[in-house]
Design a protein around this motif. Structure first.
Motif, PDB file in Angstrom:
ATOM      1  N   ASP A 106       0.809  -1.209   0.000  1.00  0.00           N
ATOM      2  CA  ASP A 106       0.000   0.000   0.000  1.00  0.00           C
ATOM      3  C   ASP A 106       0.851   1.271   0.000  1.00  0.00           C
ATOM      4  O   ASP A 106       0.361   2.327   0.346  1.00  0.00           O
ATOM      5  N   LYS A 107       2.119   1.172  -0.361  1.00  0.00           N
ATOM      6  CA  LYS A 107       2.976   2.354  -0.390  1.00  0.00           C
ATOM      7  C   LYS A 107       2.508   3.304  -1.482  1.00  0.00           C
ATOM      8  O   LYS A 107       2.117   2.877  -2.561  1.00  0.00           O
ATOM      9  N   LEU A 108       2.572   4.583  -1.183  1.00  0.00           N
ATOM     10  CA  LEU A 108       2.212   5.577  -2.186  1.00  0.00           C
ATOM     11  C   LEU A 108       3.296   5.658  -3.250  1.00  0.00           C
ATOM     12  O   LEU A 108       4.482   5.499  -2.967  1.00  0.00           O
ATOM     13  N   SER A 109       2.879   5.949  -4.457  1.00  0.00           N
ATOM     14  CA  SER A 109       3.846   6.128  -5.537  1.00  0.00           C
ATOM     15  C   SER A 109       4.602   7.433  -5.305  1.00  0.00           C
ATOM     16  O   SER A 109       4.152   8.319  -4.577  1.00  0.00           O
ATOM     17  N   MET A 112       2.613  10.523  -6.056  1.00  0.00           N
ATOM     18  CA  MET A 112       1.631  10.909  -5.041  1.00  0.00           C
ATOM     19  C   MET A 112       2.316  11.497  -3.809  1.00  0.00           C
ATOM     20  O   MET A 112       1.767  12.394  -3.162  1.00  0.00           O
ATOM     21  N   ASN A 130       1.166  15.185  -2.779  1.00  0.00           N
ATOM     22  CA  ASN A 130       0.638  15.463  -1.439  1.00  0.00           C
ATOM     23  C   ASN A 130       1.415  16.552  -0.705  1.00  0.00           C
ATOM     24  O   ASN A 130       0.918  17.125   0.264  1.00  0.00           O
ATOM     25  N   GLU A 189      10.133   8.587   0.033  1.00  0.00           N
ATOM     26  CA  GLU A 189       9.077   8.926   0.979  1.00  0.00           C
ATOM     27  C   GLU A 189       9.169  10.357   1.489  1.00  0.00           C
ATOM     28  O   GLU A 189       8.180  10.906   1.935  1.00  0.00           O
TER      29      GLU A 189
END
Length: 113
Positions: free
Chosen positions: A27-30, A33, A37, A103
């Motif tokens: 479920d890691k964000l790309s 994204m 964000n 990240e």
């Protein structure tokens, strides 16, 4: 008989491990994204279609982009996420710089590229 006992135990272990988050999920964000964000609402309005409409590059930190990056960032490389169709008359394309860990946002600005 052993099969009838083994299968429920196997299912129970799998559900328990997933519930305890011992099996990592995907479920890691790309990276797009993560960059999107970090933008302000005004900057997000500049993106006409989707955050996925961007160019991701692993680049070397050079003098021309050092002013956009956090002064405490000490690595030689960074990911650059350049959002397409965000240039205005007075500025270049909106670019967000993300750490190699994919990240942490380490800077952003309008680059002329």
């Amino acid at each position: 008989m052993k099969k009838l006992v083994f299968i429920p135990i196997l299912i129970f272990l799998f559900v328990t491990l997933m519930g305890c988050d011992l099996i990592p999920s995907k479920d890691k964000l790309s990276i797009e994204m993560i960059a999107f964000n970090s933008l302000t609402d005004k900057e997000k309005e500049l993106i006409p279609v989707s955050p996925k409409d961007s160019i991701i590059e692993k680049i070397t930190v050079k003098d021309e982009i050092k002013s956009f990056i956090d002064k405490d960032y000490d690595k030689d490389q960074v990911y650059s996420v350049t959002f397409n169709n965000t240039e205005t008359d007075s500025s270049g394309k909106l670019t967000v710089f993300v750490d190699l860990d994919k990240e942490t946002v380490v800077g952003k600005g309008f680059t002329s590229k």
